[in-house]
Design a protein around this motif. Structure first.
Motif, PDB file in Angstrom:
ATOM      1  N   PRO A 169      -8.209 -18.743 -11.433  1.00  0.00           N
ATOM      2  CA  PRO A 169      -7.819 -17.143 -11.984  1.00  0.00           C
ATOM      3  C   PRO A 169      -7.158 -16.020 -10.302  1.00  0.00           C
ATOM      4  N   MET A 170      -7.677 -16.584 -10.065  1.00  0.00           N
ATOM      5  CA  MET A 170      -7.458 -15.220  -8.567  1.00  0.00           C
ATOM      6  C   MET A 170      -7.894 -13.590  -8.614  1.00  0.00           C
ATOM      7  N   ILE A 171      -7.508 -13.363  -9.605  1.00  0.00           N
ATOM      8  CA  ILE A 171      -7.631 -12.274  -9.811  1.00  0.00           C
ATOM      9  C   ILE A 171      -8.842 -11.656 -11.312  1.00  0.00           C
ATOM     10  N   ARG A 172      -9.386 -11.323 -10.998  1.00  0.00           N
ATOM     11  CA  ARG A 172     -10.499 -10.323 -11.906  1.00  0.00           C
ATOM     12  C   ARG A 172     -10.431  -9.288 -12.879  1.00  0.00           C
ATOM     13  N   GLU A 173     -10.464  -8.199 -12.037  1.00  0.00           N
ATOM     14  CA  GLU A 173     -10.778  -6.375 -12.035  1.00  0.00           C
ATOM     15  C   GLU A 173      -9.217  -6.748 -12.288  1.00  0.00           C
TER      16      GLU A 173
END
Length: 444
Positions: A169-173
């Motif tokens: 995913p690399m980015i969550r927020e």
């Protein structure tokens, strides 16, 4: 007639009209004499004794079948070491990305995918041949083409036991992204791009290490996870790691973003050489994703954007087709997967076997738009489609972990991979049957 087998195939193929083919194909395939003639053409071609004179006297369809069977020995996905009589075609493909000489418009390519929905009779002329794909001049000219260097191509060892493709995913927020709204005239546009935070940068080495550990051949990062600075970080991390020379990792689609500094920004997917970090191919997003009021309500983005609002985008105009050694790859960015009328024809004409799709979307589920659109490609072409999503929308929507962040779709089958954290890795194994999730939610 040409004495070059690949050029001769193109000549004969181009003369065979669809109407003639559909009227006669059932009888041709049931004719023992014609099929015996095709076998003789294959034998003569592999022995190097097929003459232009003999070819001119035979049934055109038998010649095509026989030449297709002979050229199968030059197909890196079907044959081993090419016999001497067809070795030049294997070499031509390795050097130029096509089997034919280029004298005629278009190209003849090795076939790496077959349509997923097939009956007893081929649907069209192209589907009658199992080893080659004849790409017409118009479809060839409408696409960009890249042929990978030898060390970056997929090998028989990469495919043996199933090709392993991984996502992260690399980015969550949402705070790791910049959300901007611009107005021009009476219209509103949005721009979303990564801020390049230390957390985002740190994950790059973690994810690469996990892909190395799980002997992945291709890694895929979602849409809107890339910037020019992050691209430099990917390059540095790939070429600087100790395991680079011994790794199974061949290719990394490092996500998409405005790496070009265009105005309006381009949303470009970048395919990297996993050994050197160099750019092998890129694909600009062709179609913006524009939010309606109902979209913003569904996505719960009303506090960030107001509709109607369009993606601010310098659009691409062409699809890039990549010859990758036993696989033919295309990259479609999010909304481009849904624009079937714009992309499916060109990818079908080329026989693309693998479509990599970075997206920015709500959590991935088995029966959402990603699968329904991907199934059109897998049914019509035989392509496997791998979609990679981030965790940003899952975070905004408050979806309980783990959530779907990736899906692999093959003819009649699909598999969804899940993640909880931005560095979690999903690994799909593609072996010609149903795609399988062989690792998921694996921290780097």
């Amino acid at each position: 007639m040409s004495a070059d087998y690949a050029d001769l195939f193109c000549e004969l193929f181009d003369r065979l009209s669809p109407a003639e083919f559909h009227a006669n194909v059932e009888g041709w395939l049931a004719d023992p004499g014609l099929m015996a003639g095709a076998s003789e053409v294959e034998r003569s071609a592999l022995a190097g004794t097929l003459s232009a004179t003999a070819a001119a006297e035979g049934s055109p369809f038998a010649l095509l079948l026989g030449l297709d069977a002979a050229l199968a020995h030059a197909n890196p996905a079907l044959g081993g070491v090419a016999p001497r009589a067809v070795a030049e075609y294997a070499l031509c493909y390795a050097e130029t990305g096509r089997l034919n000489s280029g004298t005629l418009p278009g190209a003849l390519l090795p076939r790496f995918a077959r349509p997923g929905r097939r009956g007893q009779l081929p649907n069209d002329v192209a589907d009658a041949f199992g080893a080659t794909v004849r790409v017409g001049a118009a479809e060839w000219d409408d696409c960009d083409h890249r042929s990978l260097p030898a060390h970056a191509r997929l090998t028989p060892a990469d495919r043996e036991g199933g090709l392993r493709i991984a996502t992260a995913p690399m980015i969550r927020e949402p705070a790791e992204l910049s959300w901007r709204v611009l107005e021009r005239g009476d219209m509103r546009f949005y721009r979303i791009h990564p801020c390049g935070s230390e957390a985002t940068r740190r994950r790059i080495e973690q994810v690469i290490a996990a892909w190395d550990e799980h002997e992945v051949a291709i890694g895929v990062v979602p849409e809107l996870c890339l910037s020019a600075d992050l691209l430099d970080e990917w390059r540095r991390a790939l070429r600087g790691r100790e395991r680079a020379a011994s790794s199974s990792l061949r290719l990394v689609l490092a996500g998409t973003g405005d790496v070009e500094g265009a105005s309006p920004p381009a949303n470009t997917a970048v395919l990297l050489d996993a050994l050197t970090g160099e750019t092998l191919a890129s694909q600009r997003k062709l179609h913006p994703f524009n939010f309606s009021p109902s979209d913003l309500e569904l996505w719960q983005l009303g506090d960030r954007l107001s509709a109607p609002i369009d993606e601010d985008l310098s659009r691409g105009e062409r699809v890039c087709v990549i010859e990758a050694g036993g696989a033919r790859i295309a990259m479609l960015v999010c909304e481009d997967l849904a624009r079937l009328h714009m992309c499916a024809g060109a990818l079908h004409a080329h026989g693309v076997s693998l479509i990599l799709v970075p997206v920015f979307a709500r959590p991935t589920k088995d029966r959402r738009w990603e699968r329904s659109r991907a199934e059109v490609y897998s049914d019509a072409i035989g392509s496997t489609v791998v979609v990679a999503n981030s965790l940003v929308m899952a975070s905004i929507l408050g979806s309980p972990s783990p959530v779907g962040t990736a899906i692999a779709v093959a003819p009649g089958e699909a598999a969804v991979g899940h993640a909880s954290e931005a560095e979690d890795v999903v690994v799909f194994t593609l072996d010609g049957q149903a795609p399988r999730v062989t690792h998921e939610r694996v921290p780097a």
